[in-house]
Design a protein around this motif. Structure first.
Motif, PDB file in Angstrom:
ATOM      1  N   VAL A 203      33.075 -41.639 -27.583  1.00 35.75           N
ATOM      2  CA  VAL A 203      34.360 -42.158 -26.713  1.00 35.75           C
ATOM      3  C   VAL A 203      33.856 -42.156 -25.284  1.00 35.75           C
ATOM      4  CG1 VAL A 203      36.557 -41.379 -26.162  1.00 35.75           C
ATOM      5  CG2 VAL A 203      36.022 -41.438 -28.376  1.00 35.75           C
ATOM      6  N   SER A 204      33.228 -40.826 -24.779  1.00 37.42           N
ATOM      7  CA  SER A 204      32.854 -40.507 -23.708  1.00 37.42           C
ATOM      8  C   SER A 204      31.715 -41.568 -23.089  1.00 37.42           C
ATOM      9  CB  SER A 204      32.396 -39.220 -23.550  1.00 37.42           C
ATOM     10  OG  SER A 204      31.126 -38.985 -24.117  1.00 37.42           O
ATOM     11  N   LYS A 208      32.266 -44.627 -19.935  1.00 37.32           N
ATOM     12  CA  LYS A 208      31.200 -44.355 -18.834  1.00 37.32           C
ATOM     13  C   LYS A 208      30.672 -46.058 -18.713  1.00 37.32           C
ATOM     14  CE  LYS A 208      30.094 -39.847 -19.213  1.00 37.32           C
ATOM     15  NZ  LYS A 208      28.910 -38.736 -19.537  1.00 37.32           N
ATOM     16  N   LYS A 209      30.209 -46.476 -19.855  1.00 34.18           N
ATOM     17  CA  LYS A 209      29.523 -47.895 -19.945  1.00 34.18           C
ATOM     18  C   LYS A 209      30.637 -49.018 -19.539  1.00 34.18           C
ATOM     19  CE  LYS A 209      25.776 -45.818 -20.809  1.00 34.18           C
ATOM     20  NZ  LYS A 209      24.680 -45.467 -19.896  1.00 34.18           N
ATOM     21  N   TYR A 215      33.378 -52.589 -13.274  1.00 30.79           N
ATOM     22  CA  TYR A 215      33.405 -52.202 -11.949  1.00 30.79           C
ATOM     23  C   TYR A 215      31.888 -52.956 -11.076  1.00 30.79           C
ATOM     24  CZ  TYR A 215      37.745 -50.351 -11.545  1.00 30.79           C
ATOM     25  OH  TYR A 215      39.278 -50.007 -11.539  1.00 30.79           O
ATOM     26  N   GLN A 216      30.880 -52.911 -12.041  1.00 29.30           N
ATOM     27  CA  GLN A 216      29.684 -53.003 -11.394  1.00 29.30           C
ATOM     28  C   GLN A 216      28.824 -54.532 -12.067  1.00 29.30           C
ATOM     29  OE1 GLN A 216      27.334 -49.556 -11.608  1.00 29.30           O
ATOM     30  NE2 GLN A 216      28.936 -48.323  -9.821  1.00 29.30           N
ATOM     31  N   SER A 217      29.494 -55.004 -12.816  1.00 24.85           N
ATOM     32  CA  SER A 217      28.832 -56.254 -13.610  1.00 24.85           C
ATOM     33  C   SER A 217      28.794 -57.463 -12.590  1.00 24.85           C
ATOM     34  CB  SER A 217      29.559 -56.518 -14.907  1.00 24.85           C
ATOM     35  OG  SER A 217      30.763 -56.979 -14.902  1.00 24.85           O
TER      36      SER A 217
END
Length: 257
Positions: A203-204, A208-209, A215-217
């Protein structure tokens, strides 16, 4: 530079967060006092943070050079009235509550060194996202000194006072909208066959991914969400959105000055 003496009026969650964050950075130098009418609350803090001292009265805290008002909005004005005879022109007073404006604070206290801050719980691990607003009478030199301390808690930045309540809704309280869902996903992962360690890691790591993808793709939000064709709770999205809007905009209306 010698650290200013610090006082916290209120010994609840946000004070614990601040103490932990400052302790992580070795910024508690033994000149920190905390007052709370609940003796057990203060005693617990003193046990966990040996550097701090229990204040017997609210006036003891107000006599410090840097005073944090760490109480809920309904009792902020009452608290300011209780300390106005102790605070002087050199005292820095920082309110951590929404709703009560700098103008209202200035109408009670005899100092122009007034600040409002909406702190984030992630300050506990020095990863806060903490907007601050300074009163017009706060000189730049003193501002820099205070920001040097506050930045130990994480990203601390100046903003317009009118935006503080928006930050309270969209940042300070934001984790509470999701934390219980993460916890539930770990439980479901274990229910479907993963160990506790595997569930937490799965889950963590995925969260994160997923954040990085969103937001960054460089993709638009709808393009990101279209990457996964199966949406098991898709039919419930309108209901969830309605809950968020109703609850959060309603709360915003209550905390807006």
């Amino acid at each position: 530079m010698k650290q200013k003496s610090i006082g916290f009026i209120g010994g609840g969650r946000i004070t614990r967060i601040f103490l932990q964050g400052l302790s992580n950075k070795n910024a508690l130098s033994g000149n920190v006092k905390v007052f709370d009418p609940n003796t057990e609350t203060v005693n617990a803090l003193c046990t966990d943070f040996q550097e701090i001292e229990k204040a017997e009265t609210v006036a003891d805290v107000a006599a410090q050079q840097l005073v944090f008002i760490a109480v809920h909005p309904p009792v902020v004005m009452e608290t300011l009235q209780a300390i106005k005879e102790v605070v002087n022109a050199s005292t820095v007073v920082i309110s951590l509550a929404p709703k009560i404006t700098l103008e209202k604070m200035a109408a009670v206290l005899p100092t122009q060194k007034l600040v409002r801050m909406i702190p984030n719980a992630t300050s506990f691990i020095n990863e806060g996202y903490n907007p601050v607003t300074f009163a017009p009478g706060f000189v730049d030199q003193d501002k820099k000194k205070l920001l040097k301390l506050l930045k130990k808690l994480g990203k601390t930045f100046e903003t317009e006072e009118a935006k503080l309540e928006s930050y309270a809704i969209s940042s300070a309280m934001l984790p509470t909208y999701f934390w219980f869902q993460w916890q539930e996903m770990e439980a479901i992962a274990k229910e479907t066959g993963l160990s506790e360690e595997e569930a937490r890691l799965t889950v963590s790591t995925t969260l994160k991914k997923a954040w990085k993808l969103y937001y960054q793709s460089g993709l638009q939000a709808n393009e990101v969400m279209d990457l996964i064709p199966v949406k098991p709770i898709g039919e419930n999205e309108p209901e969830i959105k309605n809950i968020l809007n109703a609850k959060l905009l309603g709360l915003f209306g209550k905390i807006k000055p």
